[in-house]
Design an enzyme around this catalytic site. Sequence first.
Site, PDB file in Angstrom:
ATOM      1  N   GLU B  60      57.006  61.738  67.367  1.00  0.00           N
ATOM      2  CA  GLU B  60      57.921  62.807  66.946  1.00  0.00           C
ATOM      3  C   GLU B  60      57.640  64.130  67.661  1.00  0.00           C
ATOM      4  OE1 GLU B  60      56.753  60.625  64.713  1.00  0.00           O
ATOM      5  OE2 GLU B  60      58.578  59.772  63.837  1.00  0.00           O
ATOM      6  N   HIS B 129      58.214  59.859  51.533  1.00  0.00           N
ATOM      7  CA  HIS B 129      59.554  59.581  52.053  1.00  0.00           C
ATOM      8  C   HIS B 129      60.666  60.177  51.204  1.00  0.00           C
ATOM      9  CE1 HIS B 129      57.378  56.744  54.546  1.00  0.00           C
ATOM     10  NE2 HIS B 129      58.462  56.534  55.243  1.00  0.00           N
TER      11      HIS B 129
END
Lengths: 355, 326
Positions: B60, B129
């Site tokens: 990322e 998440h």
Amino acid sequence: MADATTKKKGAKTDVLKQYGVSPELALDMMRDMLLYRRFEEKAEEGYAIGKIGGFCHLHIGQEGACVGSIKPLRPDDYVMSAYREHTQAIAKGVTPNAVMAELYGKADGASGGKGGSMHIFDAEVRFMGGHGIVGGQVPLATGIAWKIKYRKEDSVVIVYMGDAAVNQGGFHEALNMAAIWDLPAIYVVENNEYGMGTAFSRVSKTDMTTKALPYGIPCSTVDGQDVLATYAHFRGLAEEVRGGGGPRFVNLQTYRFRGHSMSDPVSGTYRPTKEVEQKKAEHDPIVTLREQLFAAGHLDQDGLEVMDQEARKIAQDAADFAENSPPPDASQLYAHVWAEINANGRLFFDGRGEH
Amino acid sequence: MAVITYREALNQALHEEMARDPDVFLMGEEVAQYDGAYKVSKGLLAEYGDMRVVDSPISELGFTGLCVGASMAGLRPVVEFMTFNFAFLAIDQVINSAAKMYYMSEGQFPMPIVFRGPTGGALQLSAQHSQACETYYSHAPGCKVVTPATPADAKGLLKASIRDNDPVAFMEGELLYNLKGEVPEDDDYVIPLGVADLKNEGGDVSIVTHGKMVHVALQAASKLEKDGIYADVLDLRTIRPLDMDAILTTVRKTNRVVYLEEGWPYAGTGAQIVSMIQEEAFDDLDAPILRVTQADVPMPYAKNLELLAKPSAERVIEACKKVLYR
């Protein structure tokens, strides 16, 4: 200067031929290195008398690494760096005046006084900053290389980082992508042996030359204190990369003759004074080239003096220019936060930024 | 007008903007051969090839930085985060590089780039998440933040975000991808950033909200009607730029406000807006402004605890009644 070049030839060693460097070019490199040394000394002075604030990282001692690696580039090639970048900016074509004015935080600075020592930019000459987060520039430069490939251009990007940057995750992520996509980037570690005050050997089990190997990127080592060797090396690399050879990694060995920043004494607590003195005595890139040019008869002491006076004058002129440049107008505080002010909605929330 | 899903609306927007501008490319994990983890990029690889629809390694920080650099050099990247939860790894490049570059360089480098992906809770995905991430981005000058709630808004706002010349964090709702709605097929259906949308018209109380919570607010409004309470539901649509005029209009109409958001309360979007309302419309308020947010805890896994943690229509109704003193 021309006088110095035409003087005595004789049966002397001419290392220039070995590197395929003309005397004119070598003298040019000498001029550049002298300028960068004098420029940084002038910055040091400006800092000492309070004209320059914040952080200020000098490149003194690393001039050979700078000149030798940037000189072979074309104007349409890109250079990106970290925060020890004043002279790299000049090498890529930013004027000494604009760099010094930026250090002084003035309106005529390369970044209008908004960036400072660590954030010098010049889009026109493709000097892409000036970045302050260790290793942060490495993925960014990889993106510039991506754009070169995307647009099918044939320029290259050189990105500099200090030796400490190779322990950042972003370095590894970026090199991996450059390798899998064959991007035209040259990753250059200006290896001055210390990340701030931490010797590289204390933070890495493996040698610098191994750092790009896991990604299949060829690595080379070159002595940055020898500007001719550095120049010849980067001339070859730029051609390889320009020709579609994919990325390269260079362990550019060098040494800084000053502290990490202005708040750090020359040798500090982390390196022996003797080591610094020895490096200065035996591995000064300016002295090395001077001896090479003297030996080959392309320069003499008088010629060198003339060059040095010119360098000092340019540095002094830059300081004068910076001194006389106005501070940025107060209206600039809110300028350039947004490239696009949307017709609707607020973008500033301090109650005073709206136009 | 065609009825399509939120996912298809995003896909259409990407498709149209990539066709319109050759500098637009999409990079992220699984966006190409896999068609996207949530299938938002379905079919784009076949149409635009692997230089414009790019499968990245799971890196990322690296691919975000790469795209920020590409933007600096003149391209218009769209970065897909599989979810914004993973974007924490990349936030240095979003804030320190993308959001500040234009300013640090005195306007030499405009940074057109979109960071998009789902944010917020879904169903039992637990702490790492399930979180609403918009305030991390709206906090920084230089970064715009967009939170579409409906398929039409998703399309119109994504197109506007791609055409905008600043970095945009474009935050989709993970549970909205299958939501259907009418979406104009027009290639130039662009919703300007900074324009809120009154999704329900009432008059007794204002529920101000953004993103997925718009639907919770609408549920609450519809239940409140049974008690004879009529609520304005104002969907901000973009957090930065912020349509303060629309907020002040509804405040002046109802004099009572509940801010609803999916994220945590501390320094949340609601905290900012409450502060602005009291500064600019103090005399128009008939009650303190209340906020409904996620419980101030990391998201738990167990179904019952997760339900307790999320903002619900019931809690919105309760807050509305409270500001109405009923």
